[in-house]
Scaffold this active site. Structure first.
Site, PDB file in Angstrom:
ATOM      1  N   ARG A 161       3.175  13.515  -8.623  1.00  0.00           N
ATOM      2  CA  ARG A 161       3.251  12.585  -9.747  1.00  0.00           C
ATOM      3  C   ARG A 161       1.901  12.515 -10.448  1.00  0.00           C
ATOM      4  O   ARG A 161       0.860  12.487  -9.800  1.00  0.00           O
ATOM      5  CB  ARG A 161       3.659  11.228  -9.211  1.00  0.00           C
ATOM      6  CG  ARG A 161       3.624  10.121 -10.215  1.00  0.00           C
ATOM      7  CD  ARG A 161       4.480   8.983  -9.772  1.00  0.00           C
ATOM      8  NE  ARG A 161       3.805   8.123  -8.810  1.00  0.00           N
ATOM      9  CZ  ARG A 161       4.360   7.018  -8.306  1.00  0.00           C
ATOM     10  NH1 ARG A 161       5.580   6.670  -8.654  1.00  0.00           N
ATOM     11  NH2 ARG A 161       3.715   6.280  -7.451  1.00  0.00           N
TER      12      ARG A 161
ATOM     13  N   LYS B  83       4.214  11.988  -3.382  1.00  0.00           N
ATOM     14  CA  LYS B  83       5.078  10.879  -2.935  1.00  0.00           C
ATOM     15  C   LYS B  83       6.151  11.468  -2.022  1.00  0.00           C
ATOM     16  O   LYS B  83       6.785  12.462  -2.385  1.00  0.00           O
ATOM     17  CB  LYS B  83       5.692  10.222  -4.172  1.00  0.00           C
ATOM     18  CG  LYS B  83       6.664   9.087  -3.895  1.00  0.00           C
ATOM     19  CD  LYS B  83       6.992   8.365  -5.195  1.00  0.00           C
ATOM     20  CE  LYS B  83       8.170   7.423  -5.075  1.00  0.00           C
ATOM     21  NZ  LYS B  83       8.492   6.794  -6.359  1.00  0.00           N
TER      22      LYS B  83
ATOM     23  N   ASP C 197       3.777  -4.988  -7.500  1.00  0.00           N
ATOM     24  CA  ASP C 197       3.202  -3.711  -7.057  1.00  0.00           C
ATOM     25  C   ASP C 197       3.751  -2.542  -7.866  1.00  0.00           C
ATOM     26  O   ASP C 197       3.254  -1.424  -7.738  1.00  0.00           O
ATOM     27  CB  ASP C 197       3.460  -3.492  -5.558  1.00  0.00           C
ATOM     28  CG  ASP C 197       4.926  -3.663  -5.188  1.00  0.00           C
ATOM     29  OD1 ASP C 197       5.485  -4.733  -5.485  1.00  0.00           O
ATOM     30  OD2 ASP C 197       5.508  -2.728  -4.626  1.00  0.00           O
ATOM     31  N   ASN C 198       4.754  -2.799  -8.683  1.00  0.00           N
ATOM     32  CA  ASN C 198       5.309  -1.720  -9.500  1.00  0.00           C
ATOM     33  C   ASN C 198       4.961  -1.882 -10.973  1.00  0.00           C
ATOM     34  O   ASN C 198       5.585  -1.269 -11.836  1.00  0.00           O
ATOM     35  CB  ASN C 198       6.832  -1.665  -9.322  1.00  0.00           C
ATOM     36  CG  ASN C 198       7.226  -1.225  -7.922  1.00  0.00           C
ATOM     37  OD1 ASN C 198       6.460  -0.549  -7.237  1.00  0.00           O
ATOM     38  ND2 ASN C 198       8.402  -1.614  -7.483  1.00  0.00           N
TER      39      ASN C 198
ATOM     40  N   GLY D  25       0.821  -1.216   0.000  1.00  0.00           N
ATOM     41  CA  GLY D  25       0.000   0.000   0.000  1.00  0.00           C
ATOM     42  C   GLY D  25       0.846   1.254   0.000  1.00  0.00           C
ATOM     43  O   GLY D  25       2.070   1.213   0.099  1.00  0.00           O
TER      44      GLY D  25
ATOM     45  N   ASP E 289       6.987   3.953 -10.678  1.00  0.00           N
ATOM     46  CA  ASP E 289       7.877   3.705  -9.532  1.00  0.00           C
ATOM     47  C   ASP E 289       9.339   3.587  -9.941  1.00  0.00           C
ATOM     48  O   ASP E 289       9.957   2.524  -9.919  1.00  0.00           O
ATOM     49  CB  ASP E 289       7.418   2.474  -8.729  1.00  0.00           C
ATOM     50  CG  ASP E 289       6.268   2.835  -7.777  1.00  0.00           C
ATOM     51  OD1 ASP E 289       5.791   3.993  -7.842  1.00  0.00           O
ATOM     52  OD2 ASP E 289       5.841   1.979  -7.001  1.00  0.00           O
TER      53      ASP E 289
END
Ligand code: AMP
Ligand code: MG
Length: 467
Positions: free
Chosen positions: A168, A105, A244-245, A83, A254
């Site tokens: 971002r 971020k 997750d990327n 997460g 990422d």
């Protein structure tokens, strides 16, 4: 001015995120603002607004910050809860080119932070700005950097560093890992809602397909295969292709320990933690298939209610990924080699070039193909290249020199130049960063100080995660 935020993710997908506000930056200072991108998005904002809004110092009116839940396979091992541990989605903007997330971020801790401090340092955030701008300039799908704002805070890494927040912009932050989070909990209804959201947002043409979920999988596979082929063409090593990327939109996302390869080596790795070379240059196409298999697993109940049939369907699709990737890659290589049309020998021509150019600078080799005198000094073993060049000339024909100059960048974010720019920026001097940014935004222009590989003595280059 203002930003007309919408919040379709929060609206469509209750239970997939937590509402949490960014930390207020104590003394924000704008380091970089992407004015062309702001204009593309139709954002009419002042520097003072960008400084406050994109550092967390103040929330823009209409923002409704959330941290999104996701899981992920990291280096092959499954983490059921990752997460947004240091990111806050402010909301979405709807433009003529589509809907885009605006996310901060490095903006503080969230319930997903685990042991982390929720922060980011100036260097890595400016690094993401540079590399994503280059990807964009090359036409490679990517998230974009809208701004980097120094927070005025110091953060601890190996040493004390100035903190920063990156704003971002992404087509969305849906990841393979977002689907995994809910699939791992057996929450099929949420997986279906995510899939419906992904279709509406990224693949609206599929909305009519019945059922649309297999078509969604194929569409994601197609975009990710094209993306990885583009990375391979640029010598780009993402470094942390964890599930997750991997974005459902097909954008590069990422930017952590990524880097561009200089001397071509299939096993090239830069990331300090990639000891096994899982995400080495030439492994990226295999990882593409591996990650898509993880996505397919999350969609099994949507493919078919009968588990065995669903698995059969998924395996059938997965079996085609390698060929799909290979076709994309050959397309990229045709472009890089200046080949017009398609001939059966093209794949072998591309493969044989790779064998002949081992150890040669990836970027310069393609730029210099038509200039044997310039090529010779950069290719360690020229005998194979000498045999290959006449084959290429015969196939490429007239005008090849112009085509390769238009397809292959002269300037890439070279590791030593990136490091030079980031060290200077960390020490307070942004001039090298802006000079490099200007050069990589026009990658086909021969900008003298940015063309050559790192001098011997630089390296071995090592990059770090989670910074
Ligand atoms: P990444 O390596 O950036 O893809 O991040 C992997 C996971 O670690 C994600 O869940 C991030 O939110 C989390 N993470 C990375 N850095 C930090 C940090 N400084 N503080 C809290 N969470 C972090
Ligand atoms: Mg990540």
């Amino acid at each position: 001015m203002s930003i007309a935020f919408d919040h379709s993710y929060a609206r469509d997908l209750p239970g997939t995120y937590l509402r949490v506000a960014p930390d207020p930056a104590p003394a924000p200072r704008l380091l970089a603002l992407n004015t062309p991108l702001a204009a593309e998005l139709g954002l009419d904002i002042t520097e003072a607004e960008a400084t406050a809004w994109f550092s967390g110092a103040a929330l823009p009116p209409g923002a409704d910050p959330i941290a999104q839940a996701y899981a992920g396979h990291q280096f092959g091992g499954f983490s059921p809860q990752l997460g947004d541990g240091r990111a806050h989605l402010l909301g979405e903007v709807v433009t003529p080119r589509g809907r885009f997330d605006i996310q901060l971020k490095g903006s503080g801790r969230t319930p997903f932070s685990r042991g982390g401090d929720g922060k980011a340092a100036v260097g890595p955030m400016l690094r993401e700005f540079l590399i994503s701008e280059f990807m964009s300039a090359m036409g490679v799908p990517t998230t974009r950097a809208l701004a980097v704002v120094a927070t005025g805070e110091e953060i601890w890494r190996e040493t004390k560093l100035p903190g920063a927040v990156l704003a971002r912009v992404a087509a969305s932050h849906l990841r393979v890992g977002t689907f995994q989070f809910f699939a791992a909990r057996g929450e099929t209804a949420k997986v279906r809602a995510l899939a419906d959201h992904a279709i509406a947002r990224h693949y609206p043409d599929l909305a009519g397909a019945e059922p649309p979920y297999l078509a969604l999988f194929d569409a994601v596979a197609a975009r990710q295969a094209r993306l990885i082929a583009e990375w391979m063409g640029l010598g780009f090593i993402h470094g942390v292709m964890n599930t997750d990327n991997m974005a459902i939109s097909g954008e590069t996302i990422d930017y952590g320990p990524c880097a561009f390869m200089e001397a071509y080596a299939p096993g090239a790795v830069f990331s300090s933690i990639d000891h096994q070379g899982r995400y080495a240059y030439a492994n990226q196409p295999l990882i593409l298939g591996w990650n898509l298999a993880r996505l397919a697993e999350t969609l099994l109940p949507l493919f078919d209610p009968v588990p065995d049939r669903a698995v059969e369907i998924a395996n059938d699709r997965l079996a085609g990924i390698a060929d799909r990737y290979r076709a994309e890659w050959i397309g990229v290589m045709r472009r890089k080699l200046g080949l017009v049309g398609e001939e059966p020998g093209d794949a072998a021509l591309a493969d044989d070039l790779l064998a002949a150019m081992e150890g040669a600078d990836w970027t310069l080799t393609f730029r210099r193909l038509a200039d044997e005198a310039a090529l010779r000094p950069i290719v360690p073993d020229f005998s194979r290249m000498e045999a290959w060049l006449p084959r290429w000339r015969a196939r490429a024909g007239d005008g090849a020199e112009g085509r390769i100059a238009r397809a292959n960048p002269a300037v890439i974010p070279r590791n030593h130049k990136v490091e030079e720019a980031l060290s200077a920026a960390t020490a307070g001097d942004l001039a090298p960063f802006h000079a490099l940014l200007a050069a990589i935004r026009q990658p086909f222009v021969e900008a003298e100080p940015f063309i050559l590989p790192a001098p011997t003595g630089f390296g071995p280059y090592v990059t770090f995660c989670g910074t």
